[in-house]
Write a protein that holds these residues in place. Structure first.
Motif, short mmCIF file in Angstrom:
data_model
loop_
_atom_site.label_atom_id
_atom_site.label_comp_id
_atom_site.label_asym_id
_atom_site.label_seq_id
_atom_site.Cartn_x
_atom_site.Cartn_y
_atom_site.Cartn_z
N PRO A 102 0.81 -1.22 0.00
CA PRO A 102 0.00 0.00 0.00
C PRO A 102 0.85 1.28 0.00
CG PRO A 102 -0.95 -1.60 1.50
CD PRO A 102 0.37 -2.15 1.04
N GLU A 103 2.00 1.23 0.64
CA GLU A 103 2.89 2.39 0.68
C GLU A 103 3.43 2.72 -0.72
OE1 GLU A 103 3.26 -0.27 2.84
OE2 GLU A 103 2.24 0.74 4.49
N LYS A 104 3.79 1.68 -1.47
CA LYS A 104 4.28 1.89 -2.84
C LYS A 104 3.18 2.47 -3.73
CE LYS A 104 7.75 -1.81 -2.97
NZ LYS A 104 8.09 -3.11 -3.59
N LEU A 105 1.95 1.97 -3.54
CA LEU A 105 0.82 2.49 -4.32
C LEU A 105 0.59 3.97 -4.00
CD1 LEU A 105 -1.66 -0.51 -3.92
CD2 LEU A 105 -0.17 -0.01 -5.87
N THR A 106 0.70 4.32 -2.73
CA THR A 106 0.54 5.71 -2.31
C THR A 106 1.60 6.60 -2.98
OG1 THR A 106 -0.37 5.06 -0.18
CG2 THR A 106 0.55 7.27 -0.32
N LYS A 107 2.83 6.13 -2.98
CA LYS A 107 3.92 6.91 -3.60
C LYS A 107 3.69 7.10 -5.10
CE LYS A 107 7.50 5.76 -0.26
NZ LYS A 107 8.78 5.08 -0.01
N VAL A 108 3.19 6.08 -5.78
CA VAL A 108 2.93 6.19 -7.22
C VAL A 108 1.84 7.22 -7.48
CG1 VAL A 108 2.00 4.95 -9.22
CG2 VAL A 108 3.76 3.90 -7.80
N VAL A 109 0.77 7.19 -6.68
CA VAL A 109 -0.32 8.16 -6.87
C VAL A 109 0.20 9.58 -6.66
CG1 VAL A 109 -2.51 9.00 -5.93
CG2 VAL A 109 -2.16 6.56 -6.28
N GLN A 110 0.96 9.79 -5.60
CA GLN A 110 1.47 11.13 -5.31
C GLN A 110 2.49 11.57 -6.35
OE1 GLN A 110 2.68 10.68 -1.22
NE2 GLN A 110 0.63 11.14 -0.47
N ALA A 111 3.26 10.64 -6.88
CA ALA A 111 4.27 10.97 -7.89
C ALA A 111 3.63 11.24 -9.26
CB ALA A 111 5.29 9.85 -8.02
N THR A 112 2.40 10.79 -9.47
CA THR A 112 1.72 11.03 -10.74
C THR A 112 1.55 12.51 -10.98
OG1 THR A 112 0.60 8.92 -10.61
CG2 THR A 112 -0.35 10.54 -12.10
N GLY A 113 1.26 13.26 -9.92
CA GLY A 113 1.21 14.71 -10.04
C GLY A 113 2.61 15.24 -9.81
N ASP A 114 2.67 16.39 -9.22
CA ASP A 114 3.98 16.98 -8.93
C ASP A 114 4.46 16.63 -7.53
OD1 ASP A 114 2.25 18.45 -7.40
OD2 ASP A 114 2.69 20.38 -8.32
N GLY A 115 3.79 15.68 -6.89
CA GLY A 115 4.15 15.30 -5.53
C GLY A 115 3.32 16.03 -4.50
N LYS A 116 2.62 17.07 -4.92
CA LYS A 116 1.79 17.86 -4.00
C LYS A 116 0.33 17.89 -4.41
CE LYS A 116 5.71 20.92 -3.27
NZ LYS A 116 6.27 22.25 -3.50
N THR A 117 0.03 17.55 -5.64
CA THR A 117 -1.33 17.66 -6.16
C THR A 117 -2.27 16.62 -5.58
OG1 THR A 117 -0.45 18.54 -8.23
CG2 THR A 117 -2.71 17.76 -8.27
N TYR A 118 -1.85 15.35 -5.61
CA TYR A 118 -2.72 14.27 -5.17
C TYR A 118 -2.32 13.77 -3.80
CZ TYR A 118 -3.50 14.29 -10.20
OH TYR A 118 -3.76 14.66 -11.49
N LYS A 119 -3.30 13.64 -2.94
CA LYS A 119 -3.07 13.15 -1.58
C LYS A 119 -3.91 11.89 -1.36
CE LYS A 119 -0.52 16.63 -0.39
NZ LYS A 119 0.90 16.48 -0.49
N VAL A 120 -3.28 10.85 -0.82
CA VAL A 120 -3.96 9.61 -0.52
C VAL A 120 -4.40 9.63 0.93
CG1 VAL A 120 -3.68 7.10 -0.34
CG2 VAL A 120 -2.65 8.35 -2.26
N ALA A 121 -5.67 9.24 1.17
CA ALA A 121 -6.21 9.20 2.53
C ALA A 121 -7.04 7.93 2.71
CB ALA A 121 -7.07 10.44 2.79
N ASN A 122 -7.23 7.53 3.94
CA ASN A 122 -8.09 6.38 4.31
C ASN A 122 -7.69 5.09 3.59
OD1 ASN A 122 -9.59 8.17 5.89
ND2 ASN A 122 -10.95 8.65 4.19
N MET A 123 -6.41 4.76 3.63
CA MET A 123 -5.93 3.53 3.00
C MET A 123 -6.45 2.33 3.78
SD MET A 123 -4.04 1.89 0.73
CE MET A 123 -2.89 2.99 -0.03
N LYS A 124 -7.15 1.43 3.07
CA LYS A 124 -7.64 0.21 3.67
C LYS A 124 -7.18 -0.96 2.82
CE LYS A 124 -11.80 2.57 5.11
NZ LYS A 124 -13.21 2.77 4.82
N SER A 125 -6.54 -1.93 3.46
CA SER A 125 -6.10 -3.11 2.69
C SER A 125 -6.38 -4.37 3.44
CB SER A 125 -4.63 -3.00 2.34
OG SER A 125 -3.84 -2.88 3.49
#
Length: 125
Positions: A102-125
């Motif tokens: 889940p941590e790697k997935l979070t990093k990929v989502v945040q890196a898709t933007g400029d690192g500040k645009t997209y924020k991941v919240a409420n991670m459930k796995s």
């Protein structure tokens, strides 16, 4: 008179042959550039399948943001399926827990933007 016609016919034929060769090579180049090899997904062992769902804040459109994030997640090794719902701001990812976390997935989502645009919240796995 026949001499002039012969030269004219020879010239026109030469021009047509040369122009046809250029178009043919151009088409070949375009056709080669359009060929893509689909990426084959490896099957995930049933014991290693994990599903993560999380909210993504900062998306402003379904086609640009949500679709881009979905494509980035789907392209990762070990990810079987990824869906991003723009309206619900929800992502669901089915992945191989031996390859992704889940941590790697979070990093990929945040890196898709400029690192500040997209924020991941409420991670459930």
């Amino acid at each position: 008179m026949n001499y002039t016609k012969s030269i004219l016919i020879l010239f026109v034929t030469s021009v047509m042959l040369v122009s046809c060769k250029e178009k043919t090579s151009e088409k070949t180049t375009v056709a080669a550039a359009e060929i893509t090899v689909p990426k084959v997904k490896k099957e995930i062992a049933a014991a290693n399948v994990q599903t993560a769902s999380f909210n993504i804040e900062g998306m402003t459109c379904a086609i640009g943001c949500a679709k881009t994030i979905e494509e980035e997640l789907s392209g990762l090794d070990g990810v079987q399926k990824a869906t991003v719902d723009f309206d619900k701001k929800l992502a669901i990812v089915i992945f191989d827990k031996t390859v992704q976390t889940p941590e790697k997935l979070t990093k990929v989502v945040q890196a898709t933007g400029d690192g500040k645009t997209y924020k991941v919240a409420n991670m459930k796995s």
